[in-house]
Design a protein around this motif. Structure first.
Motif: not given
Length: 171
Positions: A72-82
């Motif tokens: 899911h797109r939100n998980f991708q954004i969260f992973a890149y942020l981390l």
């Protein structure tokens, strides 16, 4: 005599149907379907060939598997942020460690750190992405095309052999 006419009609109708289906599909998709049907040619093809053909073929099942494997797109954004936060934390700690040296060593340390960051982000990542893209664009389709033509040639030879056997039985 009428039995041979009926079998000839069914063989020619089968050829026409097969040519129509073959014209509508790409060779890789046809080869994947031939492997799914089984038969002697499917036993000969290795697992690696099936993976290559499956990755290039545009079958509905392959498209569904690709869609199902996406995050899911939100998980991708969260992973890149981390990952960005971790990278910045490492940079901060490295700079603090470098500042504890004498001024000449400090300058050399920070210059080496900056060069290694640029080398990692610009040179190595570019080569890695270029290599992966080259494999996906040139190697995989050509390999899949080669394997598909081999599988389809084998399928055609098997079908032709079956037709010859049927023709001999009819005679």
């Amino acid at each position: 005599d009428s039995d041979s006419d009926d079998s000839d009609d069914s063989v020619s109708a089968g050829r026409l149907e097969r040519k129509t289906v073959a014209a509508e599909q790409k060779p890789a998709a046809r080869a994947v379907e031939a492997l799914a049907r089984g038969g002697p040619s499917a036993m000969v093809v290795s697992k690696a060939a099936q993976v290559v053909l499956g990755s290039v073929a545009k079958t509905p099942a392959a498209a569904e598997r690709r869609r199902a494997g996406r995050v899911h797109r939100n998980f991708q954004i969260f992973a890149y942020l981390l990952a960005f936060i971790w990278y910045m934390g490492c940079c901060y700690m490295s700079i603090l460690y470098g500042l504890s040296f004498t001024p000449t060593i400090q300058e050399s340390w920070l210059m080496g750190f900056a060069i290694s960051i640029v080398q990692d982000l610009v040179v190595q990542e570019t080569l890695l992405l270029g290599g992966k893209t080259g494999v996906k664009l040139f190697v995989m389709p050509n390999l899949a095309s080669f394997l598909a033509t081999r599988i389809l040639a084998r399928e055609d030879a098997e079908a032709e052999g079956e037709r010859a056997v049927v023709a001999k039985q009819v005679e």
